[in-house]
Write a protein that holds these residues in place. Structure first.
Motif, short mmCIF file in Angstrom:
data_model
loop_
_atom_site.label_atom_id
_atom_site.label_comp_id
_atom_site.label_asym_id
_atom_site.label_seq_id
_atom_site.Cartn_x
_atom_site.Cartn_y
_atom_site.Cartn_z
N ASN A 4 0.86 -1.18 0.00
CA ASN A 4 0.00 0.00 0.00
C ASN A 4 0.90 1.24 0.00
OD1 ASN A 4 -1.77 2.10 0.49
ND2 ASN A 4 -2.92 1.01 2.05
N GLU A 5 0.89 1.97 -1.11
CA GLU A 5 1.71 3.18 -1.23
C GLU A 5 0.87 4.45 -1.15
OE1 GLU A 5 5.50 1.65 -3.79
OE2 GLU A 5 3.82 2.44 -4.97
N SER A 6 -0.32 4.35 -0.64
CA SER A 6 -1.26 5.48 -0.59
C SER A 6 -0.72 6.66 0.19
CB SER A 6 -2.60 5.03 0.01
OG SER A 6 -3.14 3.97 -0.74
N SER A 7 0.03 6.40 1.24
CA SER A 7 0.50 7.50 2.10
C SER A 7 1.44 8.45 1.37
CB SER A 7 1.18 6.96 3.35
OG SER A 7 2.36 6.25 3.00
N GLY A 8 2.01 8.04 0.25
CA GLY A 8 2.92 8.90 -0.50
C GLY A 8 2.23 9.72 -1.58
N HIS A 9 0.89 9.77 -1.54
CA HIS A 9 0.16 10.46 -2.59
C HIS A 9 -0.78 11.52 -2.03
CE1 HIS A 9 1.57 7.80 -5.78
NE2 HIS A 9 1.60 6.89 -4.84
N ALA A 10 -1.10 12.48 -2.88
CA ALA A 10 -1.97 13.59 -2.48
C ALA A 10 -3.31 13.07 -2.00
CB ALA A 10 -2.16 14.54 -3.66
N GLY A 11 -3.87 13.76 -1.04
CA GLY A 11 -5.19 13.41 -0.53
C GLY A 11 -5.17 12.27 0.47
N TYR A 12 -3.97 11.84 0.88
CA TYR A 12 -3.90 10.73 1.81
C TYR A 12 -4.39 11.14 3.18
CZ TYR A 12 -2.17 7.18 4.95
OH TYR A 12 -2.10 6.22 5.93
N TYR A 13 -5.05 10.21 3.83
CA TYR A 13 -5.40 10.32 5.24
C TYR A 13 -5.26 8.92 5.82
CZ TYR A 13 -9.80 8.70 3.20
OH TYR A 13 -10.73 8.00 2.48
N PRO A 14 -5.02 8.80 7.12
CA PRO A 14 -4.81 7.47 7.70
C PRO A 14 -5.96 6.52 7.36
CG PRO A 14 -4.24 9.16 9.28
CD PRO A 14 -4.87 9.87 8.10
N GLY A 15 -5.59 5.35 6.88
CA GLY A 15 -6.57 4.34 6.50
C GLY A 15 -6.96 4.35 5.04
N LYS A 16 -6.56 5.40 4.31
CA LYS A 16 -6.92 5.47 2.89
C LYS A 16 -6.15 4.41 2.11
CE LYS A 16 -7.29 8.49 -1.09
NZ LYS A 16 -7.15 9.84 -1.62
N GLU A 17 -6.84 3.75 1.20
CA GLU A 17 -6.24 2.75 0.33
C GLU A 17 -6.59 3.10 -1.10
OE1 GLU A 17 -6.03 -1.50 2.26
OE2 GLU A 17 -8.10 -0.77 2.30
N SER A 18 -5.61 3.54 -1.87
CA SER A 18 -5.89 3.95 -3.25
C SER A 18 -4.76 3.63 -4.22
CB SER A 18 -6.18 5.45 -3.30
OG SER A 18 -5.06 6.19 -2.83
N HIS A 19 -3.52 3.57 -3.73
CA HIS A 19 -2.35 3.36 -4.58
C HIS A 19 -1.58 2.13 -4.07
CE1 HIS A 19 -3.31 7.54 -5.43
NE2 HIS A 19 -2.48 7.51 -6.46
N PHE A 20 -1.36 1.18 -4.97
CA PHE A 20 -0.69 -0.06 -4.58
C PHE A 20 0.40 -0.42 -5.58
CE2 PHE A 20 -4.81 -0.29 -2.60
CZ PHE A 20 -4.55 -0.83 -1.36
N LYS A 21 1.37 -1.16 -5.06
CA LYS A 21 2.40 -1.77 -5.91
C LYS A 21 2.29 -3.28 -5.71
CE LYS A 21 6.70 -1.18 -4.69
NZ LYS A 21 8.02 -0.56 -4.59
N VAL A 22 2.30 -4.01 -6.83
CA VAL A 22 2.24 -5.46 -6.80
C VAL A 22 3.53 -6.01 -7.41
CG1 VAL A 22 1.10 -7.49 -7.79
CG2 VAL A 22 -0.27 -5.60 -6.92
N VAL A 23 4.17 -6.89 -6.67
CA VAL A 23 5.30 -7.65 -7.18
C VAL A 23 4.83 -9.10 -7.18
CG1 VAL A 23 7.71 -8.31 -6.85
CG2 VAL A 23 6.94 -6.02 -6.18
N ILE A 24 4.76 -9.70 -8.36
CA ILE A 24 4.21 -11.04 -8.48
C ILE A 24 5.11 -11.88 -9.38
CG2 ILE A 24 2.62 -10.27 -10.29
CD1 ILE A 24 0.63 -12.42 -9.22
#
Length: 105
Positions: free
Chosen positions: A23-43
């Motif tokens: 979960n990389e949401s905290s590094g993006h605009a509009g973030y607040y604790p608990g927000k989930e919007s931006h992710f990185k997947v390594v598969i």
């Protein structure tokens, strides 16, 4: 269930031998604790053998389509790093900083 866990669950259909959902949401605009919007997947999956990168990404998108904003879900951005087992070096790529990231300090 968190979006992160939903991503993990839906990506299991690709039978990964290695899976990281970050979960990389905290590094993006509009973030607040608990927000989930931006992710990185390594598969890493055998299913990616002999597939071009775009085909691997298509498989990942198909697996998680319902969670992506375009599919009516809440995931705004998904960075995908998809490897065949013989390509995997064990390193998780770093992500660039968001130009609109919250400024600290």
């Amino acid at each position: 269930m968190s979006l992160e866990q939903q991503l993990i669950d839906q990506l299991q259909q690709l039978t990964p031998i290695h899976l990281e959902v970050i979960n990389e949401s905290s590094g993006h605009a509009g973030y607040y604790p608990g927000k989930e919007s931006h992710f990185k997947v390594v598969i890493v999956s055998e299913q990616f053998n002999n597939l071009r990168l775009v085909q691997r990404h298509q498989q990942v998108y198909a697996a998680v389509h319902s969670l992506l904003a375009a599919g009516g879900g809440a995931v705004h951005a998904l960075a995908i790093h998809a490897y065949a087992p013989n390509e995997w070096q064990g390193d998780t790529p770093t992500s660039p900083e968001c130009a609109h990231a919250p400024k600290v300090g």
